[in-house]
Every structure is written in C-alpha cells, then in structure tokens.
Scaffold this motif. Sequence first.
Motif, mmCIF file in Angstrom:
data_model
loop_
_atom_site.group_PDB
_atom_site.id
_atom_site.type_symbol
_atom_site.label_atom_id
_atom_site.label_comp_id
_atom_site.label_asym_id
_atom_site.label_seq_id
_atom_site.Cartn_x
_atom_site.Cartn_y
_atom_site.Cartn_z
ATOM 1 N N VAL A 59 0.840 -1.200 0.000
ATOM 2 C CA VAL A 59 0.000 0.000 0.000
ATOM 3 C C VAL A 59 0.874 1.249 0.000
ATOM 4 O O VAL A 59 1.988 1.249 0.509
ATOM 5 N N GLY A 60 0.332 2.296 -0.599
ATOM 6 C CA GLY A 60 0.905 3.630 -0.481
ATOM 7 C C GLY A 60 -0.118 4.485 0.230
ATOM 8 O O GLY A 60 -1.323 4.285 0.047
ATOM 9 N N ILE A 61 0.335 5.414 1.052
ATOM 10 C CA ILE A 61 -0.602 6.186 1.873
ATOM 11 C C ILE A 61 -0.487 7.676 1.568
ATOM 12 O O ILE A 61 0.579 8.271 1.771
ATOM 13 N N ILE A 62 -1.577 8.263 1.071
ATOM 14 C CA ILE A 62 -1.651 9.718 0.924
ATOM 15 C C ILE A 62 -2.334 10.231 2.186
ATOM 16 O O ILE A 62 -3.558 10.125 2.327
ATOM 17 N N ALA A 63 -1.530 10.730 3.110
ATOM 18 C CA ALA A 63 -2.051 11.153 4.418
ATOM 19 C C ALA A 63 -2.061 12.675 4.517
ATOM 20 O O ALA A 63 -1.045 13.330 4.264
ATOM 21 N N LEU A 64 -3.210 13.234 4.881
ATOM 22 C CA LEU A 64 -3.348 14.676 5.063
ATOM 23 C C LEU A 64 -3.485 14.991 6.548
ATOM 24 O O LEU A 64 -4.397 14.490 7.209
ATOM 25 N N PRO A 83 18.975 0.966 -3.871
ATOM 26 C CA PRO A 83 18.942 0.858 -5.334
ATOM 27 C C PRO A 83 19.143 2.199 -6.041
ATOM 28 O O PRO A 83 19.672 2.243 -7.157
ATOM 29 N N MET A 84 18.714 3.299 -5.420
ATOM 30 C CA MET A 84 18.886 4.620 -6.009
ATOM 31 C C MET A 84 20.235 5.231 -5.632
ATOM 32 O O MET A 84 20.709 6.156 -6.291
ATOM 33 N N GLY A 85 20.822 4.738 -4.545
ATOM 34 C CA GLY A 85 22.097 5.281 -4.084
ATOM 35 C C GLY A 85 21.981 6.653 -3.466
ATOM 36 O O GLY A 85 22.974 7.386 -3.349
ATOM 37 N N CYS A 86 20.771 7.040 -3.067
ATOM 38 C CA CYS A 86 20.561 8.359 -2.466
ATOM 39 C C CYS A 86 19.246 8.350 -1.694
ATOM 40 O O CYS A 86 18.540 7.345 -1.648
ATOM 41 N N HIS A 87 18.925 9.488 -1.089
ATOM 42 C CA HIS A 87 17.657 9.612 -0.380
ATOM 43 C C HIS A 87 16.509 9.846 -1.359
ATOM 44 O O HIS A 87 16.697 10.433 -2.432
ATOM 45 N N THR A 88 15.343 9.390 -0.982
ATOM 46 C CA THR A 88 14.143 9.602 -1.782
ATOM 47 C C THR A 88 13.064 10.254 -0.926
ATOM 48 O O THR A 88 13.085 10.160 0.298
ATOM 49 N N LEU A 89 12.135 10.907 -1.602
ATOM 50 C CA LEU A 89 10.971 11.495 -0.930
ATOM 51 C C LEU A 89 9.748 10.764 -1.446
ATOM 52 O O LEU A 89 9.477 10.767 -2.645
ATOM 53 N N GLU A 90 9.017 10.116 -0.540
ATOM 54 C CA GLU A 90 7.927 9.234 -0.928
ATOM 55 C C GLU A 90 6.719 9.421 -0.023
ATOM 56 O O GLU A 90 6.800 10.037 1.037
ATOM 57 N N PHE A 91 5.606 8.840 -0.461
ATOM 58 C CA PHE A 91 4.474 8.672 0.446
ATOM 59 C C PHE A 91 4.830 7.528 1.391
ATOM 60 O O PHE A 91 5.569 6.608 1.012
ATOM 61 N N PRO A 92 4.333 7.550 2.621
ATOM 62 C CA PRO A 92 4.511 6.376 3.482
ATOM 63 C C PRO A 92 3.952 5.148 2.761
ATOM 64 O O PRO A 92 2.953 5.240 2.045
ATOM 65 N N ALA A 93 4.607 4.024 2.928
ATOM 66 C CA ALA A 93 4.179 2.823 2.195
ATOM 67 C C ALA A 93 4.709 1.580 2.896
ATOM 68 O O ALA A 93 5.578 1.654 3.767
ATOM 69 N N ASN A 135 5.737 -7.267 -11.882
ATOM 70 C CA ASN A 135 4.298 -7.451 -11.677
ATOM 71 C C ASN A 135 3.863 -6.841 -10.345
ATOM 72 O O ASN A 135 2.762 -7.096 -9.865
ATOM 73 N N CYS A 136 4.706 -6.016 -9.762
ATOM 74 C CA CYS A 136 4.430 -5.420 -8.454
ATOM 75 C C CYS A 136 3.192 -4.526 -8.517
ATOM 76 O O CYS A 136 3.035 -3.711 -9.432
ATOM 77 N N THR A 137 2.312 -4.675 -7.541
ATOM 78 C CA THR A 137 1.061 -3.920 -7.500
ATOM 79 C C THR A 137 0.893 -3.238 -6.144
ATOM 80 O O THR A 137 1.511 -3.619 -5.146
ATOM 81 N N THR A 138 0.030 -2.243 -6.128
ATOM 82 C CA THR A 138 -0.224 -1.515 -4.884
ATOM 83 C C THR A 138 -1.642 -0.978 -4.877
ATOM 84 O O THR A 138 -2.302 -0.896 -5.910
ATOM 85 N N GLN A 139 -2.104 -0.611 -3.704
ATOM 86 C CA GLN A 139 -3.347 0.143 -3.543
ATOM 87 C C GLN A 139 -3.002 1.419 -2.784
ATOM 88 O O GLN A 139 -2.304 1.367 -1.764
ATOM 89 N N ILE A 140 -3.469 2.545 -3.312
ATOM 90 C CA ILE A 140 -3.235 3.818 -2.644
ATOM 91 C C ILE A 140 -4.399 4.076 -1.691
ATOM 92 O O ILE A 140 -5.562 3.998 -2.081
ATOM 93 N N VAL A 141 -4.064 4.374 -0.465
ATOM 94 C CA VAL A 141 -5.074 4.586 0.575
ATOM 95 C C VAL A 141 -5.036 6.045 1.025
ATOM 96 O O VAL A 141 -3.971 6.552 1.404
ATOM 97 N N MET A 142 -6.183 6.702 0.954
ATOM 98 C CA MET A 142 -6.294 8.085 1.424
ATOM 99 C C MET A 142 -6.621 8.075 2.914
ATOM 100 O O MET A 142 -7.545 7.401 3.345
ATOM 101 N N VAL A 143 -5.834 8.836 3.682
ATOM 102 C CA VAL A 143 -6.008 8.867 5.141
ATOM 103 C C VAL A 143 -6.032 10.305 5.632
ATOM 104 O O VAL A 143 -5.206 11.128 5.220
ATOM 105 N N ASN A 144 -6.978 10.633 6.480
ATOM 106 C CA ASN A 144 -7.015 11.925 7.169
ATOM 107 C C ASN A 144 -6.478 11.756 8.578
ATOM 108 O O ASN A 144 -6.815 10.786 9.270
ATOM 109 N N ILE A 145 -5.653 12.706 9.002
ATOM 110 C CA ILE A 145 -5.073 12.671 10.344
ATOM 111 C C ILE A 145 -5.586 13.870 11.131
ATOM 112 O O ILE A 145 -5.432 15.021 10.696
ATOM 113 N N ASN A 146 -6.212 13.623 12.262
ATOM 114 C CA ASN A 146 -6.666 14.693 13.140
ATOM 115 C C ASN A 146 -5.470 15.172 13.966
ATOM 116 O O ASN A 146 -5.100 14.557 14.962
ATOM 117 N N GLY A 147 -4.887 16.276 13.526
ATOM 118 C CA GLY A 147 -3.699 16.785 14.205
ATOM 119 C C GLY A 147 -3.955 17.329 15.585
ATOM 120 O O GLY A 147 -3.003 17.563 16.348
#
Length: 316
Positions: A59-64, A83-93, A135-147
């Motif tokens: 899963v990948g998480i789009i969290a607001l 594999p990239m040899g550096c830092h990456t910026l991603e959604f939590p997953a 053949n890698c697959t994912t589902q993107i999950v939308m999440v709201n966070i009450n700060g």
Amino acid sequence: MSCPEKDAVEPHVVKEEVIATGKWVKLEKTTYVDPAGNTRTWETAKRTTRPSNTAVDGVGIIALLKRTLHKDCVVLVKQFRPPMGCHTLEFPAGLIDDNESAETAALRELKEETGYKGEVVGVTPVTCLDPGLSNCTTQIVMVNINGDDIENIHPTQQLGDGEFVEVILLPLDEFQKKIDELLKKEKIVLDAKVYIYAMGMAQAFFKPNELPVLKHKHMPSLASRANTHHSADASSVAVEFLPCYSFISKVAPSARGMEKKRGKLNQRPQQVHKELLWGRRIKAVQQGAHSSSGTLSASSLIRPVKGSQLALRWPC
C-alpha cells in the motif's frame, strides 16, 4: 500505433521460469505469445513476499494532516534507498501482511513510519507500479489525520531494525512549489507518485487568470459593470462567453461594497477587472446587455451558484 487485425491472437503468458531468487525478489524469464501470434520472452522481476490470497503487494498512503489554525499538510517520508544510491521522498508505504486488508496495512504502516494515527477515507483499486519491469502492484489509501488529537500532537515512530525514516510535512496548497524548492536544496530523488499528485493539486488550486491565453499581448480587454439584486457575498464571478470561453474573473465591490440595510444585504454594482473576448465583440453596460436575440437586463445574466460565487452568462 497500428490496430491488431481481426484474426489477431489474444496475447497470453505461456510459462514462467525462475532465473534467480533472493529473500525479497526473484527474476523470471517469461515466455508469452504476442498479438501477432509470435512467441517471445521477457525478463520479469517479482516480489517473493506477496500473500497467496491477494493480488496486491503493498500500500501507499496519501495522508493529510489537518490541524486547527494550520494549513492542511501532506505527510511524506524521506529515507535512503540503496537501489537509487541516495535519499528519496515518498508517500509512506509498506507491504501487506497475510490476511490483512489494504486499509489495515495502511494505518499500521502510517503509524510505524510517521507515528501518526489516521482514519481511512478512500482506497484505490489494485494498480501496477512498473509493468514493463515487474508485476508489483499496490493500492493507494487516502487517510485523514486529526492533528488536534493528543496522539498526533507529538507522534512517535515505531521503526523496525534498519529503518531510518524522516517525516516531512508540506502544505497541500503549495505542494508542488515546496517540493521544487526542496529538490533544489537537497540531493534527493522524488517518487513519481508524489510528483504526479503534486501536479494534480497544482491544477486543482490554479488561478484561471494565470492561463497563458489570458496573458496574450494582443488580447483585448473589456471593463463592464453588472447590476444585480441577488444577495451574495461574492468574491468572484464565473463568466461564460457562450460558445466562446470560460474563466473566473476577479471582481471588487465598488465604493464600500456590501452594506447591510433593513436586515438584508444589498450588493452594489461589481467591477469586473478581467474579461475575455475571443473573436467576438460584446457590449455591456450597467443596465443591460445587447445580443442578436434582443436586450437582456444585467440582473438576468447573473445567477447565484455555490458558496461565494456568482455565475455571469454573456450571450455571444
């Protein structure tokens, strides 16, 4: 791209042979038949961790993050990817465990990587990530966070051994801009999904008067007034030159703008600052507008729409 002939063969996989296997991934030689009926081979990478009872790897998480008196922020994670040899910026997953739903996996991974506790508000269908390679697959999950929730004021990560994750918060309404600034400052590679989302948000928040067509040097302008008795707290009007073009033009209330009188809001005439003429001449005055079909009063051209907008229709 040519269309297959009527007697074309339905493409299908004939067999898969393992070339090499590791702890997390394996490489296979895939033999398949193409639409022309030719037998071909393909090198395919697969994860070894996919649960047997599901068609999705992770899963990948789009969290607001939503907080009182703060802008909504997108929660991202920064980490070193060998594999990239550096830092990456991603959604939590993360990967889905056996007998675990996408929603449960998303909330678990969000808590582990960022420390935030959220609520699922949406889930995508199963989607592929790099179909030309894996053949890698994912589902993107939308999440709201009450700060404002006590658990989310000072979130604590629950990282596993060998995990080093930095949480990055970027404002939603300036998402692409802030990402671009970050990329200029740091040697970092951005996950494609993040930038695609950023571009989508930029389109959602864009100002129509920034459209290239509205900046054309030879584009004529028209200043007109429209008088309406509709009660509305209008900050913009949607102007439609039918069948020409549509855009949102800013308006400013004339002298003192809105005033309260006898318990009702009476709107003074509005000044339209930017308007578009596309190969047509339109003449409008405060009391009315002329068209080939006759004369229309200015008030008849305006109708209330959602929130604080008015829709103003001009005949072409």
